[in-house]
Design an enzyme around this catalytic site. Structure first.
Site, PDB file in Angstrom:
ATOM      1  N   GLU A 135       7.162 -10.165  -5.580  1.00 53.77           N
ATOM      2  CA  GLU A 135       6.490 -10.179  -6.875  1.00 53.77           C
ATOM      3  C   GLU A 135       7.263  -9.472  -7.978  1.00 53.77           C
ATOM      4  OE1 GLU A 135       4.697  -6.554  -4.725  1.00 53.77           O
ATOM      5  OE2 GLU A 135       5.635  -8.477  -4.245  1.00 53.77           O
ATOM      6  N   CYS A 173       4.784  -6.283   2.394  1.00 53.82           N
ATOM      7  CA  CYS A 173       5.062  -4.874   2.678  1.00 53.82           C
ATOM      8  C   CYS A 173       3.979  -4.274   3.585  1.00 53.82           C
ATOM      9  CB  CYS A 173       5.229  -4.089   1.375  1.00 53.82           C
ATOM     10  SG  CYS A 173       6.074  -2.498   1.607  1.00 53.82           S
ATOM     11  N   TYR A 174       3.122  -3.378   3.070  1.00 58.72           N
ATOM     12  CA  TYR A 174       2.040  -2.829   3.873  1.00 58.72           C
ATOM     13  C   TYR A 174       1.154  -3.951   4.414  1.00 58.72           C
ATOM     14  CZ  TYR A 174      -2.012   0.090   5.127  1.00 58.72           C
ATOM     15  OH  TYR A 174      -3.048   0.702   5.801  1.00 58.72           O
ATOM     16  N   HIS A 212       9.428  -7.152  -1.534  1.00 58.00           N
ATOM     17  CA  HIS A 212       8.457  -7.430  -2.595  1.00 58.00           C
ATOM     18  C   HIS A 212       8.901  -8.653  -3.415  1.00 58.00           C
ATOM     19  CE1 HIS A 212       5.832  -3.884  -2.264  1.00 58.00           C
ATOM     20  NE2 HIS A 212       6.922  -3.262  -1.840  1.00 58.00           N
ATOM     21  N   LYS A 236      -3.646 -10.135 -21.061  1.00 61.75           N
ATOM     22  CA  LYS A 236      -3.688 -10.196 -22.528  1.00 61.75           C
ATOM     23  C   LYS A 236      -3.191 -11.537 -23.072  1.00 61.75           C
ATOM     24  CE  LYS A 236      -4.351  -7.220 -25.226  1.00 61.75           C
ATOM     25  NZ  LYS A 236      -5.550  -6.830 -26.013  1.00 61.75           N
ATOM     26  N   ASP A 244      -9.660  -8.884 -27.764  1.00 67.00           N
ATOM     27  CA  ASP A 244     -10.413  -9.027 -26.515  1.00 67.00           C
ATOM     28  C   ASP A 244     -11.910  -9.187 -26.778  1.00 67.00           C
ATOM     29  OD1 ASP A 244      -7.969  -8.612 -25.285  1.00 67.00           O
ATOM     30  OD2 ASP A 244      -8.293  -6.461 -25.069  1.00 67.00           O
ATOM     31  N   GLY A 274       0.840  -1.195   0.000  1.00 66.58           N
ATOM     32  CA  GLY A 274       0.000   0.000   0.000  1.00 66.58           C
ATOM     33  C   GLY A 274       0.869   1.236   0.000  1.00 66.58           C
TER      34      GLY A 274
END
Length: 511
Positions: free
Chosen positions: A169, A80-81, A167, A365, A225, A53
């Protein structure tokens, strides 16, 4: 199908968490941080992840999850947050200490723990924090530290609560995927068996259940899409799907005829082609601000579809759109920032006489493309150049005029054709490439005469899921060649530039 919920606290990397989990063949879904516990129970996740966050857990604007999540008996990973929220909400203390702030690449040291299985205990991670955990709750233990941060990770093994200050990720944390895999497989016991191919049958059944005996009006653009959404829905409800392709005058060269042919070939029945060029251009007259353009186009699309619904004399309950996950992320979630409104998300009017049907809204995508192939849509259609719903409106900087549209259509066609030719059958071909007509004019020379024309920007990027992108390093001699071709064939253009901005900090489109 096992599922992981990601509670979104507005962090800039929330979507990357979802992406990394999908890469591990686990379905992930981002939900608001304060989702009701009853909704979590309905979704029946095998694990919960608390995102990062942009605020402090002790600040006036601090946001917290529903307190009941700590009693769900579901493994939770805080990042993290999200880690700091876990600590504070369970009785620990988080404070700001200037001496413990960390940003960027940081050396970290792990203790032996299931979360760090198959990961070297002395490692390097990506940090981005000014606050730190200074006191752990009861039954929590520190399992990692850095030079400045004594509690860089912690866990409560009894409750399967784990938290990391760094992090995992982001790609800069090289062991991040292994850490996430350890949490999902070894701790949460998640089955890594989800693929876009699994999604097809589940989505068809879900569409049947939602639509029941009602009719669906499809807003189709011809892009991958909306095309995949239409073919998927046609598999579910057959003739109850009505596809409307609107030519808003902002399409690429030859696109209207190409899309019409494709739709009739793949779907067949209930295909309606509408020429609404003058309506869209009249409403965009004098408009220069990008967000206003997008919202006008979104509202006008809805007006057209409501009018078509009446003319067809068919009761439509649902409006089908090809919204995908990056559209939702960029349009802003509850506590994340809006980057730009997509006409099929943030550009829709508040009062809508249809219920939205968006079967692809949780797919990236590349996952949409894979689903398209699973639906037997031809490769050339599935890997067609991405094109924004507002069309050339967001590739023309400033006011939109018929003259500007014609200039850009021709220049863009020349550029795309050139790239297609020089990269034919090459794996080095850019993921997306197009031209942008700027609102800047400059002096040029044609023969012995002075000219004064537009500056055209060329854009080519490499990406996987449209969430991030790198500019394509097209050889300089090739750029020189296409610049000469465009300048000679499109007289209104006298200067060509090449965009070398990555995403982030930029976006793929200019507006």
């Amino acid at each position: 199908m096992d599922k992981v919920l990601i509670l979104d606290f507005g962090g800039q990397y929330t979507q990357l968490i979802a992406r990394r989990i999908r890469d591990l063949n686990v379905f992930s879904e981002i939900v608001d941080y304060d989702i009701d516990v009853s909704e979590i129970v309905k979704k029946n996740p095998k694990a919960i992840i608390l995102s990062g966050g942009y605020d402090s857990v002790y600040g006036d604007r601090s946001i917290k999850p529903n307190k009941e999540i700590w009693n769900l008996n579901i493994p939770i990973l805080g990042i993290c947050y999200g880690f700091q929220v876990m600590i504070q909400e369970n009785g620990g203390v988080v404070e700001n200490h200037k001496e413990s702030e960390e940003y960027g690449s940081t050396d970290i040291f792990f203790r032996d723990n299931i979360l760090f299985s198959e990961i070297p205990l002395s490692n390097n991670c990506w940090m981005s924090h000014s606050d730190s955990v200074v006191k752990l709750p009861e039954n929590f233990a520190a399992i990692a530290s850095t030079e400045k941060c004594k509690v860089a990770a912690a866990c409560n093994l009894n409750k399967n609560f784990f938290g990391v200050q760094f992090h995992p990720e982001v790609t800069q944390t090289f062991f991040g995927n292994q850490l996430l895999k350890n949490f999902l497989v070894k701790i949460a016991k998640v089955n890594c068996d989800w693929k876009p191919s699994n999604f097809k049958d589940d989505a068809i059944n879900e569409i049947k259940k939602i639509v029941d005996n009602d009719n669906v009006l499809c807003a189709i653009s011809g892009g991958v899409d909306s095309l995949v959404a239409a073919v998927l829905t046609s598999k579910a409800i057959g003739d109850k799907l009505y596809c409307v392709f609107v030519d808003h005058g902002l399409l690429r060269k030859n696109e209207a005829s190409e899309v019409a042919y494709t739709l009739k070939k793949l779907i067949g029945k209930n295909i309606f082609l509408l020429d609404q060029r003058q309506l869209f251009l009249s409403r965009l007259k004098g408009i220069t601000e990008p967000e206003e353009k997008r919202k006008i186009i979104g509202n006008t699309f809805i007006d057209v579809f409501e009018k078509v619904s009446k003319q067809l004399n068919v009761p439509f309950k649902f409006l089908l759109q090809g919204t995908i996950y990056p559209d939702i992320i960029e349009s802003g979630t509850k506590f994340s920032k809006t980057i730009k409104s997509h006409h099929n998300v943030g550009g829709l009017p508040e009062k809508l006489n249809f219920k939205l049907l968006e079967p692809l809204k949780y797919l990236f995508k590349d996952e949409v493309r894979q689903l398209g192939l699973n639906l037997n849509i031809p490769y050339n259609n599935v890997y067609r150049q991405p094109f924004p719903g507002p069309g050339l409106a967001v590739r023309i900087i400033g006011e939109i005029t018929e003259e500007k549209i014609k200039i850009l259509q021709e220049a863009d066609y020349l550029f795309r054709s050139f790239i297609d030719k020089i990269y034919e059958n090459s794996k080095e071909k850019p993921w997306q490439y197009f031209a942008v007509l700027t609102d800047s004019k400059s002096v040029g020379v044609v023969g012995d005469n002075r000219s004064y024309g537009y500056t055209l920007a060329l854009r080519a990027v490499d990406s996987v899921d449209a969430m991030s992108a790198k500019w394509s390093k097209i050889p300089l001699d090739k750029l020189e060649k296409i610049s000469s071709i465009i300048s000679n064939k499109v007289s209104q253009i006298c200067r060509v530039v090449y965009d070398i901005t990555n995403k982030p900090p930029g976006t793929i489109e200019w507006e």
